[in-house]
Design a protein around this motif. Structure first.
Motif, PDB file in Angstrom:
ATOM      1  N   GLN A 254       2.836  46.079  -4.326  1.00 61.60           N
ATOM      2  CA  GLN A 254       2.062  44.876  -4.580  1.00 61.60           C
ATOM      3  C   GLN A 254       1.636  44.793  -6.042  1.00 61.60           C
ATOM      4  O   GLN A 254       1.305  45.802  -6.652  1.00 61.60           O
ATOM      5  N   LEU A 257      -4.113  42.793  -9.382  1.00 61.52           N
ATOM      6  CA  LEU A 257      -4.974  41.853 -10.092  1.00 61.52           C
ATOM      7  C   LEU A 257      -6.265  42.595 -10.428  1.00 61.52           C
ATOM      8  O   LEU A 257      -7.029  42.962  -9.551  1.00 61.52           O
ATOM      9  N   THR A 260     -10.626  38.780 -12.846  1.00 58.78           N
ATOM     10  CA  THR A 260     -10.611  37.331 -12.661  1.00 58.78           C
ATOM     11  C   THR A 260     -11.910  36.761 -13.205  1.00 58.78           C
ATOM     12  O   THR A 260     -12.998  37.175 -12.793  1.00 58.78           O
ATOM     13  N   SER A 300     -11.187  31.563   0.846  1.00 58.09           N
ATOM     14  CA  SER A 300     -10.784  32.971   0.785  1.00 58.09           C
ATOM     15  C   SER A 300      -9.558  33.271   1.631  1.00 58.09           C
ATOM     16  O   SER A 300      -8.883  34.279   1.423  1.00 58.09           O
ATOM     17  N   TYR A 336     -11.200  31.844  -5.668  1.00 54.43           N
ATOM     18  CA  TYR A 336     -10.432  33.039  -5.320  1.00 54.43           C
ATOM     19  C   TYR A 336      -9.065  32.983  -6.000  1.00 54.43           C
ATOM     20  O   TYR A 336      -8.457  31.905  -6.124  1.00 54.43           O
ATOM     21  N   ARG A 338      -5.188  35.194  -6.505  1.00 52.91           N
ATOM     22  CA  ARG A 338      -4.277  36.280  -6.145  1.00 52.91           C
ATOM     23  C   ARG A 338      -2.984  36.088  -6.907  1.00 52.91           C
ATOM     24  O   ARG A 338      -2.668  34.983  -7.368  1.00 52.91           O
ATOM     25  N   ILE A 346       2.339  39.997  -2.425  1.00 53.30           N
ATOM     26  CA  ILE A 346       1.086  39.337  -2.770  1.00 53.30           C
ATOM     27  C   ILE A 346       0.019  40.398  -3.004  1.00 53.30           C
ATOM     28  O   ILE A 346      -0.206  41.272  -2.158  1.00 53.30           O
ATOM     29  N   GLN A 348      -3.953  41.879  -4.051  1.00 53.56           N
ATOM     30  CA  GLN A 348      -5.272  41.708  -3.456  1.00 53.56           C
ATOM     31  C   GLN A 348      -5.966  40.495  -4.076  1.00 53.56           C
ATOM     32  O   GLN A 348      -5.631  40.043  -5.169  1.00 53.56           O
ATOM     33  N   VAL A 349      -6.962  39.978  -3.339  1.00 48.97           N
ATOM     34  CA  VAL A 349      -7.681  38.785  -3.768  1.00 48.97           C
ATOM     35  C   VAL A 349      -8.909  39.189  -4.574  1.00 48.97           C
ATOM     36  O   VAL A 349      -9.630  40.121  -4.217  1.00 48.97           O
TER      37      VAL A 349
END
Length: 452
Positions: A254, A257, A260, A300, A336, A338, A346, A348-349
């Motif tokens: 994955q 991230l 943010t 989310s 949110y 990602r 994909i 993690q958020v």
């Protein structure tokens, strides 16, 4: 002269002549065969000349082909010739072969000859021929047709695809991929493939003229590797083998991230509040492979989201700012984000918050309103030019002072949090309250509701 009977047999005709004095000459005769029956033609087969007989009647790589057929004629007839052409009207590339000549080989009731076709009369890659047999009386058999596929020098192209995304030949999130082999030139009849170029022995018969598509699972247990398959193809018309290879990056890791941040476009760069529905999300990410897109949402679960393509050279540690549209109501917005890589992994958020305040600069707002002090405070939003001290006083409807705040100058966007308690630290009663805000010499008012 008409024969007295219609039987197919040898007919003899006698003749004499008489002069004017009545003298008759000696009689003379001659014979010929009456043959009104058509010859028969069957088992007409076109074959590649590389193998004797019709063992290879599917494919050829030469315009000269071997033709085998069966023919006969009823007595007293006699086979005379066979005519071969590349059209049913016997106009294109017509060739005649006399049965008594050396060009026609007879063995065990079967005739064999060699015919030089011409490519301009092919239909696609089909070499088709028509044949008719004639006897000595020029009676004709029915016309029979056969064809064989013609192949140029064999060339192939191999491609590996993500099994879950047939349009992706670069990355796969699974070590099970799809192999597709297509003809670049010529025609293949068998295909072999392997992860080792020395182990191409699993020859598989394929449908002529169709791409070869098969699923393959790589033997590697690594989470990130470049998978390669070696491919070979061959046909019955030639001893040569065409080869190719294809690769795809298997990426089961994955993307990460790791930051943010949501900033306002207006006022520029503010991380606290925005007075525009357009904000800027700065995301920082890394990936083993290639990053593809950023997805951002106010939900989310990402039931709806916006997508920004970041595929241009997004490798290693990457930070990029992307625009995002929020809803038009005032209040705290949680946004949110990602990241998605080209293998469709994909990450993690992560989220960040910003306050949306679309009210005029002289208007005081608060959110939530009404609010429950037992659950959360309410936040007063007061805007100024940053040079004026702010005084906030909260009264009940009877004019009693409940709480007051003194905010020094220096900030353009000021957030004052009221926890719903009075000066004695007691939670106030349900009802309405009046907030009086003095900014310099200006006085602003705001109604606040408490609902427990």
């Amino acid at each position: 002269y008409t024969f007295g009977t219609e039987n197919n047999e040898t007919k003899t005709v006698f003749a004499t002549v008489r002069d004017s004095a009545g003298n008759w000459s000696a009689a003379h005769n001659d014979s010929m065969v009456l043959d009104t029956g058509d010859p028969a033609l069957s088992d007409f087969i076109i074959s590649d000349v590389s193998a004797p007989g019709n063992s290879d009647s599917t494919l050829t790589n030469e315009t000269r082909v071997e033709i085998e057929f069966a023919a006969n004629d009823v007595l007293p007839g006699k086979l005379f010739r066979v005519r071969i052409a590349q059209d049913s009207n016997f106009m294109n590339n017509v060739a005649s072969y006399v049965f008594s000549a050396d060009a026609v080989i007879q063995q065990n009731g079967t005739f064999t000859l060699f015919y030089d076709s011409r490519r301009e009369f092919f239909v696609g890659n089909a070499l088709a021929c028509w044949a008719v047999v004639e006897d000595s009386a020029l009676n004709q058999s029915t016309v029979i047709q056969d064809e064989i596929l013609f192949t140029d020098e064999l060339g192939i192209k191999a491609t590996l695809y993500d099994a879950a995304d047939p349009g992706d030949s670069l990355f796969s999130a699974s070590n099970t991929v799809t192999l597709e082999v297509r003809e670049v030139s010529g025609i293949y009849e068998e295909v072999a493939y392997s992860e080792s170029p020395d182990n191409l022995n699993n020859w598989t018969r394929v449908t002529t003229g169709q791409p070869f598509v098969v699923s393959h699972t790589f033997g590697s247990s690594e989470s990130f590797f470049v998978g390669r398959l070696f491919v070979a193809a061959r046909n019955s018309a030639s001893a040569s083998i065409a080869s190719a290879s294809a690769s795809i990056t298997v990426d089961q890791i994955q993307p990460e991230l790791f930051s943010t941040t949501i900033r306002a476009v207006s006022p520029p760069g503010s991380e606290d509040y925005t007075n525009s529905t357009t904000v800027s999300g700065e995301v920082c990410a890394r990936d083993s492979g290639l990053l593809k897109e950023i997805q951002m949402s106010l939900d989310s679960t990402f039931s709806t989201f916006s997508t920004t393509d970041i595929s241009s050279d997004m490798t290693g540690d990457t930070c990029i700012s992307v625009p995002f549209e929020i809803t038009t109501d005032n209040g705290l917005k949680t946004i949110y984000a990602r990241i998605v890589d080209f293998a469709e992994n994909i990450g993690q958020v992560m989220s960040d918050q910003i306050i949306a305040d679309f009210d005029p600069i002289k208007e005081v707002s608060n959110f939530p309103n009404p609010f429950n002090p037992n659950l959360e405070p309410t936040t007063l939003v007061v805007k100024s030019d940053g040079n004026l001290r702010i005084e906030v006083k909260i009264y009940d409807l009877f004019g009693n002072l409940v709480r007051e705040y003194d905010v020094p100058s220096g900030a353009i966007y000021n957030q004052i949090e009221w926890d719903g308690r009075n000066g004695k630290h007691e939670i106030v009663a349900n009802g309405g309250y009046i907030c009086i805000v003095r900014v310099g010499n200006e006085v602003r008012k705001r109604k606040i509701a408490v609902l427990k």
